[in-house]
Design an enzyme around this catalytic site. Sequence first.
Site, PDB file in Angstrom:
ATOM      1  N   ASP A  16      44.663  -9.599 -85.359  1.00 35.49           N
ATOM      2  CA  ASP A  16      45.242 -10.030 -83.902  1.00 35.49           C
ATOM      3  C   ASP A  16      46.469 -10.801 -84.159  1.00 35.49           C
ATOM      4  O   ASP A  16      46.465 -12.136 -83.712  1.00 35.49           O
ATOM      5  CB  ASP A  16      44.194 -10.620 -83.066  1.00 35.49           C
ATOM      6  CG  ASP A  16      44.662 -10.546 -81.625  1.00 35.49           C
ATOM      7  OD1 ASP A  16      45.611  -9.946 -81.457  1.00 35.49           O
ATOM      8  OD2 ASP A  16      43.914 -11.190 -80.761  1.00 35.49           O
ATOM      9  N   SER A  23      46.527 -18.828 -72.815  1.00 37.40           N
ATOM     10  CA  SER A  23      46.483 -19.389 -73.992  1.00 37.40           C
ATOM     11  C   SER A  23      46.548 -18.617 -75.355  1.00 37.40           C
ATOM     12  O   SER A  23      46.690 -19.104 -76.518  1.00 37.40           O
ATOM     13  CB  SER A  23      45.372 -20.136 -74.102  1.00 37.40           C
ATOM     14  OG  SER A  23      44.136 -19.678 -74.360  1.00 37.40           O
ATOM     15  N   HIS A  47      47.903  -8.423 -79.453  1.00 38.18           N
ATOM     16  CA  HIS A  47      47.873  -7.985 -78.029  1.00 38.18           C
ATOM     17  C   HIS A  47      48.684  -8.620 -77.079  1.00 38.18           C
ATOM     18  O   HIS A  47      48.915  -8.211 -75.948  1.00 38.18           O
ATOM     19  CB  HIS A  47      46.310  -8.251 -77.524  1.00 38.18           C
ATOM     20  CG  HIS A  47      46.039  -9.711 -77.058  1.00 38.18           C
ATOM     21  ND1 HIS A  47      45.303 -10.476 -77.951  1.00 38.18           N
ATOM     22  CD2 HIS A  47      46.229 -10.497 -76.083  1.00 38.18           C
ATOM     23  CE1 HIS A  47      45.176 -11.650 -77.578  1.00 38.18           C
ATOM     24  NE2 HIS A  47      45.675 -11.768 -76.411  1.00 38.18           N
TER      25      HIS A  47
END
Length: 1137
Positions: free
Chosen positions: A122, A216, A91
């Site tokens: 991811d 983060s 993402h």
Amino acid sequence: MEDPMEKIGSEEESGLESTIKEDLCMEIDPPFKENVATAEDWRKALNKVVPAVVVLRTTACRAFDTESASAGSATGFVVDKRRGIILTNRHVVKPGPVVAEAMFLNREEITVHPLYRDPVHDFGFFRYDPNAIQFLDYEEIPLAPEAACVGLEIRVVGNDSGEKVSILAGTIARLDRDAPQYTKDGYNDFNTFYLQIVLFYIYARFQAASGTKGGSSGSPVIDWQGRAVALNAGGKTTTASAFFLPLERVVRALKFFQKGGESYTSKWEVVSIPRGTLQATFLHKGFDEIRRLGLQSETEQMARHASAQGETGMLVVDSVVPGGPAHNHLEPGDVLVRVNREVITQFLRLETLLDDSVEQNIELEIERGGTPLSVQLVVQDLHSITPAHFLEVSGAVIHPLSYQQARNFRFQCGLVYVSEPGYMLSRAAVPRHAIIKKLAGEEIPKLEDLISVLSKLSQGSRVPLEYISYTDRHRRKVSFAFRSKAASILKKITGRTRSEPRFRFNRDCLCYLLILVFLLMLQFVLVTVDRHEWYAPPQIYTRDDSSGLWTVKPAFQLEFMLPSGVNVEATPMEHIHAYNHRGLTDGATSMETSSEHASAVLHSQNETGTGSKIKRVEEYMSSDGFVTDCSLNTTVEVMLEDTIAKENVLLRDGQGAAAVANASIAERVIEPTLVMFEVHVPPSCMLDGVHSQHFSGTGVIIYHSHSMGLVAVDKNTVAVSASDVMLSFAAYPIEIPGEVVFLHPVHNFSLVAYDSSALGPVGVSAVQAAELLPDPALRRGDSVYLVGLNRSLQATSRKSVVTNPCATLNIGSADYFGSAFSGVLTDEHGRVRAIWASFSTQLKVGSNTSEDHHFVRGIPVYAISQVLHNIISGGNGPHLLINGVKRPMPLIRILEVELYRTLLSKARSFGLSDDWIQALIKKDPVRRQVLRVKGCLTGSKAENLLEQGDMVLAVNKEPVTCFRDIENVCHALDIGESGGELSMTIFRQGRELDLAVGTDVRDGNGTTRVINWCGCIVQDPHPAVRALGFLPEEGHGVYVARWCRGSPVHRYGLYALQWIVEVNGKPTPDLDAFVNVTKELEHGEFVRVRTIHLNSKPRVLTLKQDLHYWPTWELRFDPETAIWHRQTIKALDCQNL
């Protein structure tokens, strides 16, 4: 600015069953591994790791698949220094076009390009040029997924909450956490376990429990040896837990790239990473739950024996995507036992088998309710159902439906999916995430079919569109074409059409009635192809994995598309009200403005969907409560009498012919002259502070012939000429386009022209023009009729009394029909005395926020009558093409001064002499007021002559007491006279002064030119900005009206409500100078921009120009063709068109 995904963690599991499962998993996890690392070991590891961790600043240039256009920051880390590969989250890399930079520890910033984003998990890779790092000594971080175990002490190193470096300590608590569920209509990981880690901030002498924060994403999770054991992905905002992706599949993908080349190259060789799928989602469930699903005890015993020690469950089918390999073969609740005769209980082994068997048959053994079954399936190439191209048309982003969204929405992969509706589709109320099924009567199974249909449509044509939405999946939204079917069924039911008065049931009426109800439940969608060049021609963007860019090419040859001059056939249909969208926030068409200094914004949208005009309340009201803006100087105030009961009003709303019989003479006379407006403003050119994309209201026809018709409407409905206007007539059921031909520079009204021939012979004879009665002026106590249209295009009226012909005081009974109701005020014979117009102010709430307040007031028609006379007889201004005929348009001479009224009793307290008070009373014995100066528009000829608080006593030796007196004097001046000065007598601080004050000549075109540079829309300062009384001293500059999401100005913070006065040290006093400076800038060049905010605060910022995704272009209105034309000033190939 944080990536929106950063803030979203997994949802809390609920229910006793989930709680028990978690407790059991914690009990049977392997015992904690003893941590033997010392503080010195961690210091050495961090000194090695920290230099390899980078801050990633990303800009998603377009909405695509699961992501919106956005700008944000995240974290990544170097995993291959020689080849220049950075690991981060999917993402962050984005599935669509993205521009990114990486900043290292020593603040060296380099450009990075997307290399790979996994279709499911991811993680993704950026690539960079290692030779670009000149001043930092760093090493790559090795990946060690095998080192992850429960109880392992770790550190998370990243860019936490935008900080330069943040180090968190923690312990791995679980290795088999379910993948977090982020959102229902966006990206979610699945078919994998996640790690759960309990984190603590590291401070000097204490620890505080906390989880990772925004920014983060992509942080490495390292052990004491400096090896990455997991990748930060998400967390829960309510606990100290976070979720981390295991690295086994990351290592596999990285090895493919390492085999593809030994060092960095500018053109990366495209590497294919085999990824297989069955289009089925599995969950890992405990044996206790699987037994309840019917698992045989023999199968459980076999699975426990064949699996690793400590196995607690098996894989169960959770969902199957329609049309995929597993469709009609697997069902939710099926327990997976074997794949190719191998017992499979873990995600990793299942995924390995699928990836190694792409386009091959595999055998699955399952149990369904305790019954063993065996199925043969073909493993599909996962990349084949991952979109790598999209169509951009009228600001919309359309591409094949991805596996991610097909899984979310339960649709088949590859359907035509609307990632961003843009202008053309949002105008037709097509929402984001819609699936297009038909266009212009043709099936649209693939994106190529949509492109083929679009290539056949002429500009300005209106065609039906059918779509479905996952939020209302059982109901298709179709075009108006089904209305004819509904009418025929209605006739079968009742033996009549709606125009026939009698009603009787036939024998089969019940069956037909059910069909009719179903058809009427369908919503009607009509798509209008852009007639003006609001956007670039349709383009296809295709992902190029060798460069990391998305290449662009025309979707089809433009010569195949009919020119914009083709006449648009009107559709004889009942009025269809478009949905009211409260503004687009995503994608290239999503425009933004700042919430600060909203006084510069002119228009907004109220809760009922009716557009409204916004100006500072200080511009309207003085401390005395009187109107102060000269644009409201002759509004009429009425008080509605209760002579007509509310029941009669409601009766007229619903009784059709019966209502006409009960209507007043004024209502029957004026109804054929009323028109309902639907106005849409393209996001690409929201000029002059327009705050909304959709407005609606009622106008009145003031001129009607066989060649042209003119309609007057308030500027709260038609705000700018850069808009698309649709007209629905009360006299004849037809909807045709209109063109804005005049925007009054002072008064709150616009004139819109329509082509009378589009009405047809019947419509031309049915539609009539209202008779205007500008004189005598309305006075207190005059009887008037307020007549307007309701949403059913039926006339509604109420007898009223004028209470104050000059002030816009708030009268409760005037809002009988609501603050959004507009129309006309007539006498008893139906002659129009004023238009009932909509206004809006902004009332300040608190110290930093404002709320819109809407009201309606009357505007006398004398100004409309003057403009109409000049248009028909031939004005003295520039020519404008109206319905194929060039007509000279009028010029308006005005005194660009804001005035307000003060009672003579207060004026006496300021020292005004008794002689002047008597002279003003003699001039106007009713109002007994004097005009005072509130301010001058910046740049006007009166700016340096009149001062705030001046009392205007006389003009050309004649006393003046109202705004119309000033207008009449300006109107009497010869337009060609040099200077056009007024001899004004004013009272200033106890002294009378005679001044020669110049007037200004304005046309009715409004803003006719706009520039889009790096995603910000710039224009010349419009009157609402000039009315603030401030323009930068540096040559005024160009005004930033809007900005686009995902653009360079979004990334670097060049927002609206400020002036650009310099670019790279070169002044930009006007648009021509701005174009000359910016067209010399190159792609990828950092630009220094000096701005002045509305609060007069200067600022200097830098931004990086992107001519590939954000070329510089100009939109300009051409009066010769009455079309807005778009011209590219500079694109990536540096051609000046």
